[in-house]
Design a protein around this motif. Structure first.
Motif, PDB file in Angstrom:
ATOM      1  N   PRO A  29     -10.679  -1.015  -7.123  1.00 27.92           N
ATOM      2  CA  PRO A  29      -9.616  -2.021  -7.277  1.00 27.92           C
ATOM      3  C   PRO A  29      -8.777  -1.832  -8.538  1.00 27.92           C
ATOM      4  N   SER A  30      -9.413  -1.469  -9.637  1.00 30.87           N
ATOM      5  CA  SER A  30      -8.685  -1.333 -10.905  1.00 30.87           C
ATOM      6  C   SER A  30      -7.728  -0.136 -10.921  1.00 30.87           C
ATOM      7  N   SER A  31      -7.871   0.775  -9.959  1.00 33.53           N
ATOM      8  CA  SER A  31      -7.021   1.969  -9.937  1.00 33.53           C
ATOM      9  C   SER A  31      -5.738   1.770  -9.133  1.00 33.53           C
ATOM     10  N   VAL A  32      -5.613   0.624  -8.453  1.00 27.87           N
ATOM     11  CA  VAL A  32      -4.459   0.355  -7.594  1.00 27.87           C
ATOM     12  C   VAL A  32      -3.432  -0.454  -8.375  1.00 27.87           C
ATOM     13  N   ASN A  33      -2.195   0.025  -8.377  1.00 21.45           N
ATOM     14  CA  ASN A  33      -1.109  -0.699  -9.032  1.00 21.45           C
ATOM     15  C   ASN A  33      -0.677  -1.841  -8.116  1.00 21.45           C
ATOM     16  N   GLU A  34      -1.063  -3.054  -8.483  1.00 15.25           N
ATOM     17  CA  GLU A  34      -0.815  -4.237  -7.654  1.00 15.25           C
ATOM     18  C   GLU A  34       0.678  -4.544  -7.501  1.00 15.25           C
ATOM     19  N   ASP A  35       1.528  -3.907  -8.304  1.00 19.71           N
ATOM     20  CA  ASP A  35       2.982  -4.098  -8.161  1.00 19.71           C
ATOM     21  C   ASP A  35       3.479  -3.560  -6.820  1.00 19.71           C
ATOM     22  N   TYR A  36       2.711  -2.662  -6.201  1.00 16.78           N
ATOM     23  CA  TYR A  36       3.145  -2.004  -4.970  1.00 16.78           C
ATOM     24  C   TYR A  36       2.447  -2.513  -3.708  1.00 16.78           C
ATOM     25  N   VAL A  37       1.512  -3.432  -3.839  1.00 14.96           N
ATOM     26  CA  VAL A  37       0.813  -3.944  -2.659  1.00 14.96           C
ATOM     27  C   VAL A  37       0.861  -5.472  -2.630  1.00 14.96           C
ATOM     28  N   SER A  38       0.916  -6.006  -1.419  1.00 18.36           N
ATOM     29  CA  SER A  38       0.887  -7.458  -1.233  1.00 18.36           C
ATOM     30  C   SER A  38       0.089  -7.761   0.026  1.00 18.36           C
ATOM     31  N   THR A  39      -0.514  -8.925   0.050  1.00 19.30           N
ATOM     32  CA  THR A  39      -1.362  -9.334   1.169  1.00 19.30           C
ATOM     33  C   THR A  39      -0.557  -9.466   2.450  1.00 19.30           C
ATOM     34  N   GLN A  53      -8.864  -7.253   4.817  1.00 20.94           N
ATOM     35  CA  GLN A  53      -7.592  -7.809   4.346  1.00 20.94           C
ATOM     36  C   GLN A  53      -6.592  -6.650   4.290  1.00 20.94           C
ATOM     37  N   TYR A  54      -5.602  -6.708   5.177  1.00 20.77           N
ATOM     38  CA  TYR A  54      -4.558  -5.682   5.167  1.00 20.77           C
ATOM     39  C   TYR A  54      -3.570  -5.951   4.048  1.00 20.77           C
ATOM     40  N   LEU A  55      -2.934  -4.878   3.588  1.00 25.02           N
ATOM     41  CA  LEU A  55      -1.950  -4.962   2.517  1.00 25.02           C
ATOM     42  C   LEU A  55      -0.667  -4.253   2.939  1.00 25.02           C
ATOM     43  N   THR A  56       0.462  -4.822   2.559  1.00 28.17           N
ATOM     44  CA  THR A  56       1.751  -4.173   2.752  1.00 28.17           C
ATOM     45  C   THR A  56       2.057  -3.388   1.488  1.00 28.17           C
ATOM     46  N   VAL A  57       2.464  -2.137   1.662  1.00 26.09           N
ATOM     47  CA  VAL A  57       2.840  -1.289   0.533  1.00 26.09           C
ATOM     48  C   VAL A  57       4.365  -1.296   0.438  1.00 26.09           C
ATOM     49  N   THR A  58       4.885  -1.605  -0.755  1.00 25.59           N
ATOM     50  CA  THR A  58       6.326  -1.635  -0.959  1.00 25.59           C
ATOM     51  C   THR A  58       6.669  -0.783  -2.174  1.00 25.59           C
ATOM     52  N   VAL A  59       7.505   0.235  -1.945  1.00 27.34           N
ATOM     53  CA  VAL A  59       7.987   1.102  -3.015  1.00 27.34           C
ATOM     54  C   VAL A  59       9.499   1.149  -2.893  1.00 27.34           C
ATOM     55  N   TYR A  71     -11.855  -4.764   1.825  1.00 23.86           N
ATOM     56  CA  TYR A  71     -12.854  -5.709   2.320  1.00 23.86           C
ATOM     57  C   TYR A  71     -13.283  -6.598   1.148  1.00 23.86           C
ATOM     58  N   PRO A  72     -12.703  -7.814   1.043  1.00 20.66           N
ATOM     59  CA  PRO A  72     -13.044  -8.703  -0.074  1.00 20.66           C
ATOM     60  C   PRO A  72     -14.492  -9.195  -0.050  1.00 20.66           C
ATOM     61  N   THR A  87     -16.737  -3.485  -2.255  1.00 20.41           N
ATOM     62  CA  THR A  87     -15.959  -4.724  -2.291  1.00 20.41           C
ATOM     63  C   THR A  87     -14.615  -4.499  -2.990  1.00 20.41           C
ATOM     64  N   ASP A  88     -13.545  -4.854  -2.303  1.00 21.23           N
ATOM     65  CA  ASP A  88     -12.161  -4.781  -2.804  1.00 21.23           C
ATOM     66  C   ASP A  88     -11.643  -3.361  -3.057  1.00 21.23           C
ATOM     67  N   TYR A  89     -12.406  -2.344  -2.701  1.00 20.38           N
ATOM     68  CA  TYR A  89     -11.861  -0.986  -2.786  1.00 20.38           C
ATOM     69  C   TYR A  89     -10.740  -0.877  -1.748  1.00 20.38           C
ATOM     70  N   VAL A  90      -9.706  -0.105  -2.060  1.00 16.13           N
ATOM     71  CA  VAL A  90      -8.510  -0.051  -1.215  1.00 16.13           C
ATOM     72  C   VAL A  90      -8.350   1.330  -0.582  1.00 16.13           C
ATOM     73  N   ALA A  91      -8.131   1.344   0.727  1.00 15.75           N
ATOM     74  CA  ALA A  91      -7.851   2.574   1.476  1.00 15.75           C
ATOM     75  C   ALA A  91      -6.403   2.529   1.954  1.00 15.75           C
ATOM     76  N   PHE A  92      -5.849   3.711   2.228  1.00 13.62           N
ATOM     77  CA  PHE A  92      -4.445   3.822   2.626  1.00 13.62           C
ATOM     78  C   PHE A  92      -4.315   4.574   3.937  1.00 13.62           C
ATOM     79  N   TRP A  93      -3.201   4.343   4.640  1.00 10.67           N
ATOM     80  CA  TRP A  93      -2.980   4.908   5.956  1.00 10.67           C
ATOM     81  C   TRP A  93      -1.533   5.360   6.110  1.00 10.67           C
ATOM     82  N   LYS A  94      -1.311   6.305   6.987  1.00 13.34           N
ATOM     83  CA  LYS A  94      -0.014   6.801   7.435  1.00 13.34           C
ATOM     84  C   LYS A  94       0.886   7.273   6.308  1.00 13.34           C
ATOM     85  N   ASP A  95       1.937   6.521   5.989  1.00 11.12           N
ATOM     86  CA  ASP A  95       2.966   6.994   5.053  1.00 11.12           C
ATOM     87  C   ASP A  95       2.488   7.149   3.609  1.00 11.12           C
ATOM     88  N   VAL A  96       1.303   6.685   3.309  1.00 12.60           N
ATOM     89  CA  VAL A  96       0.748   6.833   1.964  1.00 12.60           C
ATOM     90  C   VAL A  96      -0.120   8.087   1.972  1.00 12.60           C
TER      91      VAL A  96
END
Length: 100
Positions: A29-39, A53-59, A71-72, A87-96
């Protein structure tokens, strides 16, 4: 390892800090820049990991719905299967892109 959209790094951590589950790299979780993801409101429950918990990535102006997830509150039995608490580790898909 880095998670990148275009030329923007949205997560970065040493490979030894990541967890690989079902072919996907999960970033701490600490490695993800929260400025680029939203619930995201998209619901999903994995039968063995638990509620996702899915996240939208915005750049910049590029909005990528549901391109990340975490997975919270994973099922405790999932820790045994994975071998670690993810817990709270983040995975990415497709365009990331996840690169070294």
């Amino acid at each position: 390892m880095k998670a990148v959209v275009g030329g923007t790094v949205i997560a970065e951590a040493p490979v030894e800090d990541l967890i690989k589950i079902e072919g996907n790299w999960y970033f701490p979780p600490s490695s993800v820049n929260e400025d680029y993801v939203s619930t995201s409101p998209t619901p999903y429950t994995c039968p063995w990991k638990g509620e996702c918990q899915y996240l939208t990535v915005t750049v910049d102006n590029d909005v990528l719905p549901d391109r990340a997830w975490r997975y919270p509150n994973p099922y405790p039995t999932a820790f045994d299967r994975v071998g670690k608490d993810f817990t709270d580790y983040v995975a990415f898909w497709k365009d990331v892109k996840v690169v070294e």
